[in-house]
Write a protein that holds these residues in place. Structure first.
Motif, PDB file in Angstrom:
ATOM      1  N   LYS A 277     -51.415 122.514   4.093  1.00  0.00           N
ATOM      2  CA  LYS A 277     -50.721 123.695   4.062  1.00  0.00           C
ATOM      3  C   LYS A 277     -49.960 124.263   5.339  1.00  0.00           C
ATOM      4  CE  LYS A 277     -54.136 125.461   0.677  1.00  0.00           C
ATOM      5  NZ  LYS A 277     -55.388 126.060   0.375  1.00  0.00           N
TER       6      LYS A 277
ATOM      7  N   ILE B 203     -48.915 122.182   7.813  1.00  0.00           N
ATOM      8  CA  ILE B 203     -47.825 121.263   7.823  1.00  0.00           C
ATOM      9  C   ILE B 203     -46.614 121.607   6.991  1.00  0.00           C
ATOM     10  CG2 ILE B 203     -46.859 118.916   7.722  1.00  0.00           C
ATOM     11  CD1 ILE B 203     -49.994 118.157   8.197  1.00  0.00           C
ATOM     12  N   ILE B 204     -46.793 121.936   5.815  1.00  0.00           N
ATOM     13  CA  ILE B 204     -45.850 122.413   4.837  1.00  0.00           C
ATOM     14  C   ILE B 204     -45.212 123.913   5.342  1.00  0.00           C
ATOM     15  CG2 ILE B 204     -45.179 123.346   2.789  1.00  0.00           C
ATOM     16  CD1 ILE B 204     -47.490 121.377   1.640  1.00  0.00           C
ATOM     17  N   GLU B 205     -46.027 124.782   5.797  1.00  0.00           N
ATOM     18  CA  GLU B 205     -45.553 125.941   6.559  1.00  0.00           C
ATOM     19  C   GLU B 205     -44.750 125.815   7.573  1.00  0.00           C
ATOM     20  OE1 GLU B 205     -48.087 129.540   8.803  1.00  0.00           O
ATOM     21  OE2 GLU B 205     -48.838 128.676   6.945  1.00  0.00           O
ATOM     22  N   ASN B 206     -45.052 124.952   8.686  1.00  0.00           N
ATOM     23  CA  ASN B 206     -44.507 124.802  10.049  1.00  0.00           C
ATOM     24  C   ASN B 206     -43.637 123.610  10.187  1.00  0.00           C
ATOM     25  OD1 ASN B 206     -45.796 127.352  11.111  1.00  0.00           O
ATOM     26  ND2 ASN B 206     -47.633 125.946  10.876  1.00  0.00           N
ATOM     27  N   ARG B 207     -43.859 122.820   9.450  1.00  0.00           N
ATOM     28  CA  ARG B 207     -42.960 121.338   9.427  1.00  0.00           C
ATOM     29  C   ARG B 207     -43.090 120.700  10.585  1.00  0.00           C
ATOM     30  NH1 ARG B 207     -39.220 120.516   5.606  1.00  0.00           N
ATOM     31  NH2 ARG B 207     -37.860 119.279   7.043  1.00  0.00           N
ATOM     32  N   THR B 208     -44.415 120.932  11.315  1.00  0.00           N
ATOM     33  CA  THR B 208     -44.940 120.293  12.423  1.00  0.00           C
ATOM     34  C   THR B 208     -46.451 119.809  12.259  1.00  0.00           C
ATOM     35  OG1 THR B 208     -45.531 122.223  13.709  1.00  0.00           O
ATOM     36  CG2 THR B 208     -43.302 121.399  14.114  1.00  0.00           C
TER      37      THR B 208
ATOM     38  N   ALA C 264     -52.709 121.035  12.736  1.00  0.00           N
ATOM     39  CA  ALA C 264     -51.764 121.853  12.409  1.00  0.00           C
ATOM     40  C   ALA C 264     -51.889 123.505  12.624  1.00  0.00           C
ATOM     41  CB  ALA C 264     -51.293 121.779  10.930  1.00  0.00           C
TER      42      ALA C 264
ATOM     43  N   LYS D  97     -52.555 117.435  -0.633  1.00  0.00           N
ATOM     44  CA  LYS D  97     -52.254 118.819  -0.370  1.00  0.00           C
ATOM     45  C   LYS D  97     -53.050 119.921  -0.653  1.00  0.00           C
ATOM     46  CE  LYS D  97     -49.792 119.038  -4.755  1.00  0.00           C
ATOM     47  NZ  LYS D  97     -48.310 119.061  -5.584  1.00  0.00           N
TER      48      LYS D  97
END
Length: 75
Positions: free
Chosen positions: A58, A60-65, A22, A52
């Protein structure tokens, strides 16, 4: 409704170590993950378990990818 017998099902018979990648703060980041499982064949669905508190989630949560890279054993 009664029980429905489905039988054993695991599309990844040998559970590999995968790399989950990510972008974190605009930079690529990868982590090795051992908790991976195939969920479905069609469509292909793979689940990974991440804590998490690590750095990669972090992003993955930030960019959703994210990406999942299955390593191939070379002998």
């Amino acid at each position: 409704m009664g029980k429905v017998k489905t039988g054993a099902y695991n599309p990844l018979p040998v559970v590999p170590i995968v790399l989950v990648g990510a972008n974190v703060n605009g930079k690529p980041n990868y982590m090795a993950v051992g908790f991976v499982n195939g969920v479905n064949i069609t469509p292909a669905i793979v689940s990974v378990s991440l804590n998490k508190k690590h750095h990669t989630p972090k992003g993955i949560i930030e960019n959703r990818t994210f990406s999942i890279n299955v390593l191939r054993l070379s002998m």
